[in-house]
Design an enzyme around this catalytic site. Structure first.
Site, short mmCIF file in Angstrom:
data_model
loop_
_atom_site.label_atom_id
_atom_site.label_comp_id
_atom_site.label_asym_id
_atom_site.label_seq_id
_atom_site.Cartn_x
_atom_site.Cartn_y
_atom_site.Cartn_z
N TRP A 75 0.95 -1.24 -0.10
CA TRP A 75 -0.02 -0.07 0.11
C TRP A 75 0.89 1.31 0.06
CZ3 TRP A 75 -2.00 2.60 4.75
CH2 TRP A 75 -2.50 3.79 4.69
N ASP A 94 -1.90 -6.43 8.34
CA ASP A 94 -2.80 -5.43 8.04
C ASP A 94 -3.89 -5.93 7.39
OD1 ASP A 94 -4.09 -3.10 7.41
OD2 ASP A 94 -2.38 -2.03 6.21
N LYS A 153 -13.72 0.18 4.97
CA LYS A 153 -14.12 -0.42 3.76
C LYS A 153 -15.37 -1.39 4.03
CE LYS A 153 -10.21 0.73 2.44
NZ LYS A 153 -9.41 1.66 1.36
C1 LMR Z 1 -6.65 3.23 -0.98
O1 LMR Z 1 -5.56 2.24 -1.06
O2 LMR Z 1 -6.79 3.71 -1.94
C2 LMR Z 1 -7.27 3.33 0.23
O3 LMR Z 1 -6.65 2.43 1.41
C3 LMR Z 1 -7.33 4.86 0.70
C4 LMR Z 1 -5.82 5.31 1.11
O4 LMR Z 1 -5.95 5.91 2.29
O5 LMR Z 1 -5.02 5.17 0.45
#
Ligand code: LMR
Length: 412
Positions: free
Chosen positions: A143, A224, A259
């Site tokens: 992420w 996570d 989510k």
């Molecule tokens: C994403 O990956 O788009 C979401 O988890 C929102 C974010 O905060 O990045």
């Protein structure tokens, strides 16, 4: 007169506080929200930030959340502070949701946090307090905010191989080899399900091999879990958490309700810390609460109170399960539709990896230059890595999307 003199002196001696700063770059994901909003083209498509969208392209409040909020409005009698750990009824219900019926509660500390990001930030603080030299191993890629968030808190990060961008599969052998070489006591950040950004998760056999190495090498799992219920179902999406909780003395789980309850802006999450025994649990409990006080003092209440009502009331819970399944099924359907449309428009290219991914995301598998052209020429927004949020696809826009991708790829 004296005061004037001091003012003059202060002006002469001090430099403005913020003079040394230069502008920060826009966030890779959140920056797209404003770009998309300001694009006047009616046919534009938002495949950027990870929020669920209905077939009409909206992100409404879940019906079950509205019902729980009405109960809250009618019954809540105070807005006084809750403690650093948040609400006990929420934390217990979340523990059961995450760890299942067999939750090892005498070794677990669970606190309510401001979303998954708040949870990750507290986890980083706990790593720094207890083992400042440990590295946290993160998947390559992970992420987009994992590295700035954890690294920014001061934690050392190292990547482990994860996604094969050419063949669109997990590099499981390379991942296992990297973990085998990690020093004992290091922390391994894993995505419980619906890996963000790739959408590809390890198989059950892969998870068992990962768990074997974690146990063998005495590594600390840090999971996570931001998409429980978006992959297969609530229990199967928690499989790696429950597998590891049975096998390791210590682990951390950062969880988000953004989510699966659609509570993005209300900031609802938990951090769970599994420890070796009851005595350690009391120490860790005191440390994590002390740490929270130094960061945000106490978590926000509203969203967690809503989740607690839903999880602790059978009718609301049943209603939530139905809405969650509808969201999950729509995401699946949109993957199939996009793949079908791409087979028609770009028969030479294989996009079948879209079908192997679960949850909100996957990589389209195009270059950053092509991503930028899709934005410029067609008003189609996605993260530069070509991560798409499939919730942005609708029955109405899928053909335009596939045609635009085909036209962009043809131009080379
Ligand atoms: C994403 O990956 O788009 C979401 O988890 C929102 C974010 O905060 O990045």
């Amino acid at each position: 007169m004296r005061a004037c003199k001091h003012d003059q002196l202060f002006k002469e001696r001090s430099k403005p506080l913020f003079e040394s700063l230069t502008a920060a770059s826009a966030d890779a994901i959140l920056g797209l929200i404003a770009e998309y909003r300001d694009d006047p083209r009616p046919q534009k498509i938002d495949l950027g930030v990870g929020v669920y969208r209905t077939p009409e392209g909206d992100t409404p409040v879940l019906k079950v959340v509205k019902h729980a909020e009405q109960i809250l409005v009618d019954t809540q009698d105070s807005k006084a502070y809750i403690g650093t750990a948040g609400a006990a009824d929420f934390n217990l219900a979340m523990q059961a949701l995450i760890f299942g019926a067999a939750s090892p509660d005498d070794r677990l500390v669970t606190i309510q946090t401001p979303g998954g990001s708040g949870s990750l930030r507290v986890a980083a603080g706990m790593i720094l307090r207890s083992s400042p030299n440990a590295s946290v191993w993160v998947s390559d890629p992970t992420w987009a905010n994992h590295v700035p968030l954890l690294g920014g808190a001061g934690v050392k990060l190292k990547p482990y191989p994860y996604y094969d961008t050419k063949n669109h599969v997990i590099k499981i052998d390379e991942m296992l080899a990297a973990l085998r070489a990690a020093p004992a006591g290091d922390v391994v950040l894993l995505h419980a399900c619906c890996h963000n950004p790739s959408g590809l998760d390890p198989s059950v056999e892969d998870w068992q091999a990962i768990a074997d190495i974690i146990v063998d090498r005495k590594l600390i799992p840090f999971i996570d879990s931001a998409y429980q219920g978006f992959g297969e179902d609530l229990d199967r999406d928690a499989y790696p958490i429950r597998l590891l909780a049975e096998r390791v003395p210590e682990m951390m789980v950062a969880n988000s309700c953004s989510k699966n309850f659609g509570l993005y802006r209300d900031r609802v999450g938990t951090l769970s810390l599994l420890v070796a025994d009851r005595a350690t649990r009391d120490v860790v409990n005191s440390q994590v609460n002390n740490l929270v006080r130094t960061i945000y003092s106490v978590p926000p209440d509203h969203g967690a109170a809503v989740v607690s009502l839903i999880l602790n009331n059978k009718d609301l819970h049943d209603e939530w399960i139905i809405e969650l399944a509808q969201m999950r099924e729509r995401l699946r359907d949109m993957r199939v539709r996009l793949n079908d449309a791409l087979i028609e428009k770009t028969p030479d290219r294989d996009f079948s990896h879209l079908l192997r991914a679960t949850g909100m995301f996957c990589f389209l598998g195009i270059t950053t230059a092509e991503v930028l052209r899709l934005k410029k020429d067609f008003g189609i927004y996605m993260v530069d890595s070509s991560r798409i949020n499939v919730a942005g696809i609708t029955v109405k826009n899928v053909n335009y999307l596939a045609e635009s991708i085909a036209a962009t790829l043809q131009r080379g």
